[in-house]
Design a protein around this motif. Structure first.
Motif, PDB file in Angstrom:
ATOM      1  N   MET A 139       0.846  -1.203   0.000  1.00 31.68           N
ATOM      2  CA  MET A 139       0.000   0.000   0.000  1.00 31.68           C
ATOM      3  C   MET A 139       0.875   1.244   0.000  1.00 31.68           C
ATOM      4  N   THR A 140       0.482   2.231  -0.778  1.00 38.84           N
ATOM      5  CA  THR A 140       1.204   3.493  -0.806  1.00 38.84           C
ATOM      6  C   THR A 140       0.510   4.517   0.086  1.00 38.84           C
ATOM      7  N   CYS A 141       1.242   5.554   0.403  1.00 42.92           N
ATOM      8  CA  CYS A 141       0.727   6.631   1.245  1.00 42.92           C
ATOM      9  C   CYS A 141      -0.382   7.391   0.525  1.00 42.92           C
ATOM     10  N   TYR A 142      -1.285   7.974   1.302  1.00 44.99           N
ATOM     11  CA  TYR A 142      -2.423   8.722   0.752  1.00 44.99           C
ATOM     12  C   TYR A 142      -2.024  10.024   0.084  1.00 44.99           C
ATOM     13  N   TYR A 143      -0.850  10.562   0.423  1.00 42.19           N
ATOM     14  CA  TYR A 143      -0.505  11.929   0.025  1.00 42.19           C
ATOM     15  C   TYR A 143      -0.097  11.998  -1.440  1.00 42.19           C
ATOM     16  N   GLN A 144      -0.575  12.995  -2.138  1.00 44.17           N
ATOM     17  CA  GLN A 144      -0.324  13.150  -3.567  1.00 44.17           C
ATOM     18  C   GLN A 144       1.177  13.087  -3.881  1.00 44.17           C
ATOM     19  N   GLY A 145       1.548  12.185  -4.775  1.00 47.67           N
ATOM     20  CA  GLY A 145       2.922  12.089  -5.241  1.00 47.67           C
ATOM     21  C   GLY A 145       3.873  11.351  -4.325  1.00 47.67           C
ATOM     22  N   CYS A 146       3.429  10.953  -3.145  1.00 46.09           N
ATOM     23  CA  CYS A 146       4.317  10.272  -2.202  1.00 46.09           C
ATOM     24  C   CYS A 146       4.544   8.822  -2.656  1.00 46.09           C
ATOM     25  N   LYS A 147       5.796   8.405  -2.689  1.00 47.19           N
ATOM     26  CA  LYS A 147       6.146   7.047  -3.111  1.00 47.19           C
ATOM     27  C   LYS A 147       6.444   6.130  -1.926  1.00 47.19           C
ATOM     28  N   ASN A 148       6.368   6.674  -0.713  1.00 48.23           N
ATOM     29  CA  ASN A 148       6.691   5.884   0.467  1.00 48.23           C
ATOM     30  C   ASN A 148       5.624   4.833   0.745  1.00 48.23           C
ATOM     31  N   LYS A 149       6.043   3.754   1.334  1.00 47.68           N
ATOM     32  CA  LYS A 149       5.117   2.705   1.727  1.00 47.68           C
ATOM     33  C   LYS A 149       4.309   3.152   2.938  1.00 47.68           C
ATOM     34  N   ALA A 150       3.035   2.853   2.934  1.00 43.29           N
ATOM     35  CA  ALA A 150       2.179   3.194   4.070  1.00 43.29           C
ATOM     36  C   ALA A 150       2.440   2.226   5.207  1.00 43.29           C
ATOM     37  N   SER A 151       2.835   2.775   6.349  1.00 41.07           N
ATOM     38  CA  SER A 151       3.137   1.934   7.502  1.00 41.07           C
ATOM     39  C   SER A 151       2.309   2.315   8.723  1.00 41.07           C
ATOM     40  N   THR A 152       1.398   3.277   8.547  1.00 40.47           N
ATOM     41  CA  THR A 152       0.577   3.733   9.666  1.00 40.47           C
ATOM     42  C   THR A 152      -0.743   4.265   9.119  1.00 40.47           C
ATOM     43  N   LYS A 153      -1.566   4.818  10.004  1.00 39.19           N
ATOM     44  CA  LYS A 153      -2.844   5.383   9.608  1.00 39.19           C
ATOM     45  C   LYS A 153      -2.879   6.867   9.967  1.00 39.19           C
ATOM     46  N   GLU A 154      -3.391   7.680   9.052  1.00 42.56           N
ATOM     47  CA  GLU A 154      -3.572   9.100   9.301  1.00 42.56           C
ATOM     48  C   GLU A 154      -5.055   9.389   9.484  1.00 42.56           C
ATOM     49  N   HIS A 155      -5.391  10.221  10.461  1.00 43.13           N
ATOM     50  CA  HIS A 155      -6.779  10.595  10.690  1.00 43.13           C
ATOM     51  C   HIS A 155      -7.137  11.808   9.839  1.00 43.13           C
ATOM     52  N   VAL A 156      -8.302  11.776   9.206  1.00 48.48           N
ATOM     53  CA  VAL A 156      -8.778  12.892   8.381  1.00 48.48           C
ATOM     54  C   VAL A 156     -10.205  13.275   8.801  1.00 48.48           C
ATOM     55  N   PRO A 157     -10.371  14.460   9.428  1.00 50.64           N
ATOM     56  CA  PRO A 157      -9.314  15.351   9.908  1.00 50.64           C
ATOM     57  C   PRO A 157      -8.624  14.760  11.124  1.00 50.64           C
ATOM     58  N   PRO A 158      -7.587  15.434  11.643  1.00 50.76           N
ATOM     59  CA  PRO A 158      -6.804  14.874  12.753  1.00 50.76           C
ATOM     60  C   PRO A 158      -7.640  14.571  13.995  1.00 50.76           C
ATOM     61  N   ARG A 159      -7.141  13.649  14.786  1.00 52.52           N
ATOM     62  CA  ARG A 159      -7.831  13.208  16.000  1.00 52.52           C
ATOM     63  C   ARG A 159      -8.073  14.353  16.977  1.00 52.52           C
ATOM     64  N   ALA A 160      -7.174  15.340  16.999  1.00 54.84           N
ATOM     65  CA  ALA A 160      -7.298  16.453  17.940  1.00 54.84           C
ATOM     66  C   ALA A 160      -8.564  17.280  17.716  1.00 54.84           C
ATOM     67  N   PHE A 161      -9.194  17.161  16.548  1.00 52.99           N
ATOM     68  CA  PHE A 161     -10.385  17.950  16.244  1.00 52.99           C
ATOM     69  C   PHE A 161     -11.642  17.376  16.908  1.00 52.99           C
ATOM     70  N   PHE A 162     -11.538  16.192  17.479  1.00 52.54           N
ATOM     71  CA  PHE A 162     -12.711  15.524  18.024  1.00 52.54           C
ATOM     72  C   PHE A 162     -12.597  15.350  19.535  1.00 52.54           C
ATOM     73  N   PRO A 163     -13.692  15.549  20.263  1.00 53.31           N
ATOM     74  CA  PRO A 163     -13.675  15.229  21.697  1.00 53.31           C
ATOM     75  C   PRO A 163     -13.517  13.732  21.896  1.00 53.31           C
ATOM     76  N   LYS A 164     -13.099  13.350  23.077  1.00 58.85           N
ATOM     77  CA  LYS A 164     -12.787  11.942  23.339  1.00 58.85           C
ATOM     78  C   LYS A 164     -13.975  11.025  23.098  1.00 58.85           C
ATOM     79  N   ASN A 165     -15.186  11.486  23.400  1.00 62.11           N
ATOM     80  CA  ASN A 165     -16.351  10.606  23.262  1.00 62.11           C
ATOM     81  C   ASN A 165     -16.785  10.410  21.812  1.00 62.11           C
ATOM     82  N   LEU A 166     -16.138  11.083  20.875  1.00 56.70           N
ATOM     83  CA  LEU A 166     -16.501  10.930  19.465  1.00 56.70           C
ATOM     84  C   LEU A 166     -15.362  10.345  18.633  1.00 56.70           C
ATOM     85  N   ARG A 167     -14.334   9.817  19.257  1.00 59.14           N
ATOM     86  CA  ARG A 167     -13.192   9.332  18.499  1.00 59.14           C
ATOM     87  C   ARG A 167     -13.506   8.093  17.677  1.00 59.14           C
TER      88      ARG A 167
END
Length: 224
Positions: free
Chosen positions: A1-29
């Protein structure tokens, strides 16, 4: 699997939150959306995430959940690391009339954040990177700009009005299935399968609005 970011050739090794986790209160994660990401495009953008979240909260109505998020997520960060974030945000503040204070925004930070968010939304819908022939720019509807012409103001207003409703069937690029409209919603306009330019309308806390214009430099159909 490749990374989500446009033009990135790196292998995906993790998950990115969209939008970031900090935008949500704990009870809505549990409602967070995730995409495949390399470490660079996940861990490397946390400072921009906090900076943008602070400005979105400050430019949203205190009557919605932005106040809750500001208290829970932003205030602790303003004091962290010798108050580096607080100093960054407040260094260019400008007093206005009626005891109102304006804060200068670093547009490059906002652009980096919304570039990543737009790439994430497209990847969530298509499971593919945004193609290299797309160029991204953003319209920030809640921010005030100095030295902007009346013609530019009119264009921004027209963009806001044109994309104020849900996409028509023809221009329904896809649904990222954002799950909590009180925090974040994204509406995506465009002919599916990258057959046209794409427009993403981001809305935070029912108030802060950004229109991301993803322009296809090699369109197969008419650009809208």
């Amino acid at each position: 699997m490749t990374c989500y970011y446009q033009g990135c050739k790196n292998k995906a090794s993790t998950k990115e939150h969209v939008p970031p986790r900090a935008f949500f209160p704990k009870n809505l994660r549990y409602q967070l959306l995730t995409v495949d990401s390399c470490r660079e495009h996940n861990n490397g953008k946390s400072d921009d995430d906090q900076y943008v979240l602070a400005h979105i909260c400050m430019n949203s109505s205190p009557k919605n959940r932005s106040q809750e998020i500001f208290i829970e997520k932003v205030l602790p960060q303003l004091k962290h690391n010798k108050a580096a974030l607080g100093k960054l945000i407040s260094k260019d503040r400008e007093p206005l009339d009626d005891d109102i204070v304006a804060y200068r925004v670093d547009a490059s930070r906002l652009d980096r954040f919304f570039n990543g968010l737009s790439c994430g939304i497209i990847y969530k819908i298509t499971e593919k990177q945004l193609l290299d022939n797309y160029q991204i720019r953003h319209v920030y509807h809640n921010l005030r700009f100095k030295d902007i012409s009346d013609a530019e103001k009119l264009i921004i207003s027209m963009i806001s009005q044109f994309y104020s409703d849900e996409p028509t069937r023809v221009l329904k690029f896809g649904d990222p299935e954002t799950k909590n409209e009180s925090i974040y919603i994204a509406r995506v306009f465009g002919i599916p399968d990258f057959q046209s330019s794409i427009t993403i309308v981001h809305e935070f806390f029912g108030h802060f609005k950004v229109t991301s214009m993803l322009t296809n430099s090699k369109p197969h159909h008419s650009v809208f």
